[in-house]
Design an enzyme around this catalytic site. Structure first.
Site, mmCIF file in Angstrom:
data_model
loop_
_atom_site.group_PDB
_atom_site.id
_atom_site.type_symbol
_atom_site.label_atom_id
_atom_site.label_comp_id
_atom_site.label_asym_id
_atom_site.label_seq_id
_atom_site.Cartn_x
_atom_site.Cartn_y
_atom_site.Cartn_z
ATOM 1 N N ASP A 1 0.764 -1.265 -0.036
ATOM 2 C CA ASP A 1 0.110 0.092 0.105
ATOM 3 C C ASP A 1 0.711 1.281 -0.064
ATOM 4 O O ASP A 1 0.281 2.251 -0.444
ATOM 5 C CB ASP A 1 -0.904 -0.013 1.316
ATOM 6 C CG ASP A 1 -2.180 -0.722 1.126
ATOM 7 O OD1 ASP A 1 -2.525 -1.301 -0.158
ATOM 8 O OD2 ASP A 1 -2.816 -1.068 2.009
ATOM 9 N N SER A 2 2.289 1.009 0.522
ATOM 10 C CA SER A 2 3.059 2.365 0.527
ATOM 11 C C SER A 2 4.027 2.177 -0.676
ATOM 12 O O SER A 2 4.422 3.371 -1.185
ATOM 13 C CB SER A 2 3.550 2.643 1.671
ATOM 14 O OG SER A 2 4.223 1.502 2.151
#
Lengths: 412, 408
Positions: B174-175
């Protein structure tokens, strides 16, 4: 735009020449930019980039041409060796800078600037090319209280806040065995480069960009630190699990041959998956009273720890009867939010990745090898952002690049 | 200081969570106009993270949503309404970039797939990001970041050899994915500026994660070796780990991270420790020796670190030129002097949550102006502004659509 010698055809960054003076934390940046079509020239000292001496090696004998970590992240680049202490090479370097659009460098442990800046200050650099984009990646940034401080994967993780919350509560904070700070930082350096090229083109000014690895590592905490003033949660490690309003939930489970990730997280996007799993467990003859409830309206913030424990006991018993592959097949067929913790062996055998042509055998005639790699990082309607050539041998492109310089000289 | 990098760039965003929206944040933080399309009928799941029925903050009380979506405008549009597609198409006509991170096929269901939109607007840059990509037998696999991290191999490589495979905190795909989105979109904009042509981008979050872990793959394909998690140890250096420090009040969770990269570092550490007898052991003189006896080395070292408060020890070690750091908890992270120097944390005033901190990216450009940060939109907060000012709808047309229930 610079004077690229590589044909990149119809690609996003075709025609841009980028000099890559990075060490390990920045390798990924040049790889990604090259795979988007830029001509990326790795500038190495005559004996080769120090990172080439890091093992493991293909074939166990240390050989700077066969370092696995180096080969992994330096594909698609050209390599030119220059001795910046030598006046002739230095002149060549300045000439090369004159033809480039951007120059990337990293600061090694112990300094806020890298070998490039030691050899050449920004005034000289700008004299050689007033419009060049200069991008620096360093542990903490080139100014400020930590500017002179050393930093590496482990200590940058510690000061970025991503180490403390990773791990088991009864053990020290723990990291990934491959350097995630270099992945976050490498991509960020590539983003910074393209943003600066955009700025040069639209705002009409040269850019110097300062990228901090520490800052790259705060975002992966997914806003939980900035929520601290509201929650008081300091990031205490919970192992493989997460905390709801009233209970703690397990997130990693042993199965027959490995581990899977699954959690009782609720919400409209997730509840149907929990219901589908419960249905599957029933079909497998392992129904349990704790699993029979109104999953449609399930909310992980309202359920008690006793209820969670009863449900998890039943789930845990079931998962132990199945393999990672069996559970993942069911997850794909029935939309379960469940995933196996894959090793390289299983990733290479994935049917999804095979269908997308994700792994390729890269012929490396210079080394007499064929190496299987992840081929691309994105697919686009122009083509894949994929590996375009094997990782270069030390100084492999000296002649090619120097010839292009003299051709430029002849033209002007 | 001239303008903002992306002040003339217009981005339309569909989807939710963090992996997509953090990607467009790069552009929002650098001056782009980002319009987020949402609906009360099916709210972004991160608006619901701490939501319980009857919460007076409704869908606007989520801290995570507010922190992820700073600097964007919000439009409420119920895509299941028959008139919604027409509004969406006008937003497409307005934008330069369309970013979405729904499950594959969702945009097509609304007639908003790339082929349909490119026929109408060839200069459109569109990016779709989901876990497994837009094609392939498992494209509809409905995972979030926790699953992405496991499938890409991060979980297996993170943690202790005798414990569960944890993955780095915060679901790492997600990052990582937002950084890839920013890179791909910005390079597509450069291409469009040169050629006038748009493009479609299919980013699989799992694939992008595997590319980062290329060494994991290459270690297996060239050496037949499956990499395993190994705590904090290094193949090349010892001691290299996280060691316990003295408790502070009732906080026993105090740690120092220390990386002794070579023999010179080791000699420096010995001097800082006052050269105790155990450290004089010739087995520890070389990195090979220290690696061979790493368990014993770490145990001896920790008996020393436990006698110090973490901050005091870090100061001593850093002063001596070693690579060491206190393992910040989240409260300490917010007080970090270097992050403060770089202005990493910014404060905004949200109408429901009140004053809160948010973060920005890790890049600082010479010669571009700092943007004044604005709070994230409440659901539908800018619907009227976007329709009237950006799409130039007449008051009558807007009222009519509103009454028809399009903007829910």
């Amino acid at each position: 735009m610079g004077q690229s010698v590589q044909l990149a055809g119809n690609m996003n960054l075709a025609g841009f020449r980028i000099l890559d003076c990075t060490e390990e934390p920045g390798y990924l940046a040049g790889k990604l930019l090259a795979e988007l079509g830029a001509e990326v020239i790795k500038i190495e000292p005559p004996q080769g980039d120090p990172g080439r001496r890091r093992g493991p090696f293909i074939g166990d004998t240390p050989d700077p041409e066969l370092s696995v970590p180096w080969l992994a992240l330096n594909t698609s680049k050209l390599s030119v060796t220059l001795d910046l202490a030598d006046s002739k090479d230095r002149a060549t370097f300045l000439e090369l800078i004159g033809t480039a659009d951007a120059i990337l460098e990293t600061a090694g442990a112990g300094a806020c600037v890298g070998p490039l800046a030691h050899a050449l200050d920004e005034v000289e650099l700008r004299k050689a090319n007033a419009g060049i984009v200069i991008c620096r990646l360093s542990p903490f940034g080139t100014t400020g209280p930590y500017a002179e401080r050393r930093g590496s994967d482990l200590t940058v993780l510690a000061l970025g806040g991503n180490l403390y919350p990773t791990g088991n509560p009864d053990r020290p904070p723990v990291r990934c065995c491959l350097p995630v700070t270099h992945f976050h930082g490498g991509i960020e350096l590539a983003v910074a480069t393209v943003f600066a090229l955009w700025g040069r083109s639209t705002l009409g000014m040269a850019q110097t960009v300062d990228v901090s690895l520490q800052e790259c590592l705060t975002i992966p905490n997914m806003t939980v630190p900035t929520q601290y003033p509201f929650t008081g949660f300091t990031g205490k490690r919970v192992g493989g699990g997460f905390r709801g309003a009233k209970a703690f939930f397990r997130e990693l489970w042993p199965c027959k041959d490995g581990w899977i990730s699954f959690a009782l997280r609720g919400g409209p996007a997730r509840n149907p998956g929990i219901q589908a799993l419960v249905d599957y467990i029933r079909e497998c003859g392992m129904a349990a009273p704790a699993l029979e409830r109104d999953w449609k309206n399930y909310n992980h913030n309202t359920i008690s720890q006793e209820e969670v424990d009863a449900i998890q006991d039943a789930l845990g018993a079931f998962f132990r009867t199945k393999t990672m592959d069996e559970l993942f097949q069911v997850a794909c067929e029935r939309n379960l939010l469940l995933a196996p913790a894959l090793t390289a062996r299983e990733i290479l055998a994935s049917r999804q990745l095979a269908a997308r042509g994700f792994f390729v055998d890269i012929e490396d005639p210079g080394r007499g090898l064929v190496l299987r790699y992840p081929a691309y990082f994105a697919l686009t309607s122009l083509g894949a952002a994929c590996i375009r050539r094997p990782a270069p041998r030390i100084g492999e492109h000296n002649e090619l690049v120097l010839r292009s310089l003299s051709a430029t000289r002849d033209r002007t | 200081m001239t303008g903002h990098l992306f002040e003339n760039v217009k981005i339309l965003e569909f989807g939710g969570g963090a992996a997509g929206p953090l990607g467009t944040r790069y552009f929002a933080d650098h001056g782009a106009t980002v319009v987020r399309v949402e609906s009360r009928v099916r709210p972004d799941f991160i608006r619901l993270l701490r939501y319980t029925p009857g919460d007076p903050a409704g869908f606007d009380g989520s801290h995570m949503f507010a922190m992820v979506n700073v600097n964007k405008l919000g439009v409420a549009l119920d895509m299941s309404h028959p008139q919604a597609r027409e509004v969406a198409l006008r937003l497409v006509d307005w934008c330069d970039v369309l970013a979405e991170n729904f499950a594959p096929g969702t945009m097509a269901k609304w007639g908003l797939d790339y082929d349909s939109l490119a026929a109408r607007k060839p200069s459109l840059v569109m990016v779709s990001t989901c876990l497994n990509g837009q094609t392939g037998p498992d494209r509809n696999y409905p995972g979030f970041g926790g699953q992405g991290s496991a499938l890409a191999g991060f979980n297996h490589l993170t943690g202790w050899p005798d414990r569960e495979p944890l993955g780095p905190y915060g679901t790492i795909t997600d990052s990582l994915s937002p950084r890839f989105v920013a890179l791909l979109v910005a390079s597509a904009l450069l291409y469009r500026e040169r050629t006038g042509k748009g493009q479609y981008i299919d980013l699989s979050q799992v694939e992008a994660g595997i590319v980062c872990l290329s060494e994991n793959i290459l270690t297996f394909t060239t050496r037949g070796q499956v990499l395993e998690r190994c705590g904090n140890r290094s193949r090349d250096a010892a001691p290299h780990g996280v060691f316990r420090c003295a408790p502070e009040g009732d906080d026993t969770d105090r740690w120092i991270a220390l990386a002794v990269h070579d023999d010179e570092d080791w000699r420096t550490l010995r001097a800082v420790m006052g050269d105790p007898d155990w450290a004089k052991d010739p087995r520890f003189d070389t990195v090979e020796g220290r690696l061979a006896h790493v368990g014993e080395l770490e145990a001896c070292l920790e008996r020393w670190t436990m006698t110090f408060r973490a901050q005091e020890l870090a100061e001593r070690l850093v002063q001596a030129g070693l690579d060491a750091a206190v393992v910040w908890n989240f409260a300490e992270l917010l007080e970090d002097p270097q992050l403060a120097w770089r202005g990493h944390f910014r404060e905004v005033d949200h109408p429901v949550i009140g004053r809160h901190l948010c973060e920005t990216n890790a890049m600082r450009f010479s010669g571009v102006a700092e943007r004044q940060f604005r709070p994230a939109p409440c659901l539908g907060e800018h619907t009227e502004y976007v329709c009237r000012e950006l799409l130039r709808m007449s008051a009558g047309e807007y009222e009519e659509l509103l009454a028809a229930g399009v903007f829910r």
